[in-house]
Design a protein around this motif. Structure first.
Motif, mmCIF file in Angstrom:
data_model
loop_
_atom_site.group_PDB
_atom_site.id
_atom_site.type_symbol
_atom_site.label_atom_id
_atom_site.label_comp_id
_atom_site.label_asym_id
_atom_site.label_seq_id
_atom_site.Cartn_x
_atom_site.Cartn_y
_atom_site.Cartn_z
ATOM 1 N N GLY A 151 -47.535 -3.472 -20.706
ATOM 2 C CA GLY A 151 -48.130 -3.838 -21.983
ATOM 3 C C GLY A 151 -49.200 -2.847 -22.404
ATOM 4 N N LEU A 152 -48.856 -1.547 -22.343
ATOM 5 C CA LEU A 152 -49.857 -0.512 -22.564
ATOM 6 C C LEU A 152 -49.379 0.525 -23.591
ATOM 7 C CD1 LEU A 152 -52.692 0.131 -21.412
ATOM 8 C CD2 LEU A 152 -51.585 1.690 -19.806
ATOM 9 N N GLY A 171 -63.237 -5.561 -32.435
ATOM 10 C CA GLY A 171 -62.763 -4.308 -33.003
ATOM 11 C C GLY A 171 -62.754 -3.157 -32.010
ATOM 12 N N TYR A 172 -62.535 -1.975 -32.556
ATOM 13 C CA TYR A 172 -62.558 -0.768 -31.728
ATOM 14 C C TYR A 172 -63.977 -0.467 -31.283
ATOM 15 C CZ TYR A 172 -57.743 0.684 -32.628
ATOM 16 O OH TYR A 172 -56.370 0.746 -32.674
ATOM 17 N N VAL A 184 -56.129 -2.581 -26.483
ATOM 18 C CA VAL A 184 -54.923 -3.320 -26.106
ATOM 19 C C VAL A 184 -55.150 -4.126 -24.832
ATOM 20 C CG1 VAL A 184 -53.361 -1.741 -27.288
ATOM 21 C CG2 VAL A 184 -53.828 -1.398 -24.851
ATOM 22 N N ARG A 185 -56.048 -3.675 -23.977
ATOM 23 C CA ARG A 185 -56.375 -4.476 -22.786
ATOM 24 C C ARG A 185 -57.120 -5.747 -23.184
ATOM 25 N NH1 ARG A 185 -59.151 -0.900 -18.289
ATOM 26 N NH2 ARG A 185 -58.474 -2.566 -16.875
ATOM 27 N N ARG A 186 -57.941 -5.665 -24.231
ATOM 28 C CA ARG A 186 -58.617 -6.872 -24.711
ATOM 29 C C ARG A 186 -57.660 -7.796 -25.465
ATOM 30 N NH1 ARG A 186 -62.650 -5.239 -28.423
ATOM 31 N NH2 ARG A 186 -62.179 -3.037 -28.161
ATOM 32 N N ARG A 190 -49.786 -10.536 -23.138
ATOM 33 C CA ARG A 190 -49.037 -11.659 -23.718
ATOM 34 C C ARG A 190 -49.121 -11.685 -25.235
ATOM 35 N NH1 ARG A 190 -50.235 -16.861 -19.743
ATOM 36 N NH2 ARG A 190 -49.258 -15.996 -17.852
ATOM 37 N N ARG A 191 -50.148 -11.085 -25.788
ATOM 38 C CA ARG A 191 -50.306 -11.102 -27.245
ATOM 39 C C ARG A 191 -49.813 -9.820 -27.896
ATOM 40 N NH1 ARG A 191 -56.342 -13.515 -28.294
ATOM 41 N NH2 ARG A 191 -56.930 -11.671 -27.090
#
Length: 243
Positions: A151-152, A171-172, A184-186, A190-191
């Protein structure tokens, strides 16, 4: 009488720095989505370009935001401007300046948004390069595996995210490197869901440095980041490679 629900729109945010050679193709890939009403606004966050980047963006109707250089800094600045005018249910689409979306992407995005309306889901595009060589195809397959297994997705695959979810996540972050991995890790595996369209990125740097050499160097930097290295130091190392 039943009122019709407001249509959700997409606001495009592009960070750019001396990107004039690649921007026309990127802009052209976005224009059909404006014509069909999917994209309501587009914002370019310029990090101090000395070429025609800002002129090109303004000629295409972009809202141009001036920012300090650094992709995370620019993405955050562009998103802040975009959110000022975002409506309930609107989505943000972050796209690199040397990446163009393939024809038909707007239909795929509409389907994605409809399938995940009101949900806590973000999307990314399938990675592709503008190179027909065997090394390019191998790298595309590796990226597809990385996304499926971990998922990366990276920033060159775009990020399609509900504006409200983006704000809830904070946000970023103001990072010059790995701002894409951080967010993307945050979001969480699954999302994160794939959008059924390709984001085609310039392969110029891979051709210049060599596919194996550049890929290995990128993986080394990523490993150092996961081991806790300072992203600012990693950004300087990345910058020396490009010099």
């Amino acid at each position: 009488m039943r009122l019709m629900a407001r249509m959700s729109h997409v606001i495009v945010i592009i960070p750019a720095l001396n990107a004039a050679p690649s921007l026309p193709d990127t802009f052209a890939s976005l224009e059909p989505a404006i014509a069909c009403g999917l994209v309501s606004r587009w914002v370019l966050a310029d990090g101090g370009s000395g070429d025609a980047t800002v002129k090109l963006a303004r000629a295409r109707g972009f809202d141009v935001v001036k920012s300090l250089p650094g992709r995370g800094v620019q993405l955050a600045a562009g998103a802040a401007r975009a959110i000022e005018g975002a409506g309930e249910g609107d989505w943000l689409l972050f796209l690199h300046a040397d990446t163009r979306l393939e024809p038909g992407w707007a239909k795929a995005v509409k389907a994605f948004m409809a399938a995940h309306a009101g949900g806590e889901v973000a999307g990314y595009f399938q990675f592709a390069l503008d190179d027909e060589s065997a090394p390019a195809r191998r790298l595309e397959r590796f990226v597809a595996w990385r996304c499926a297994a971990f998922g990366l997705p990276y920033g060159d695959q775009g990020l399609l995210i509900p504006a409200q979810l983006y704000e809830r996540l904070g946000g970023y972050r103001l990072m010059r490197l790995f701002e894409d991995v951080d967010i993307v890790r945050r979001i969480g595996r699954r999302r994160l869901k794939p959008v059924s369209a390709r984001a085609i990125t310039s392969a110029a740097r891979f051709r210049s440095e060599g596919y194996l050499r550049r890929s290995a160097a990128n993986l080394l930097l990523l490993a150092r980041y996961f081991l806790g290295a300072d992203p600012e130091k990693l950004a300087r190392a990345y910058g020396r490679r490009k010099a």
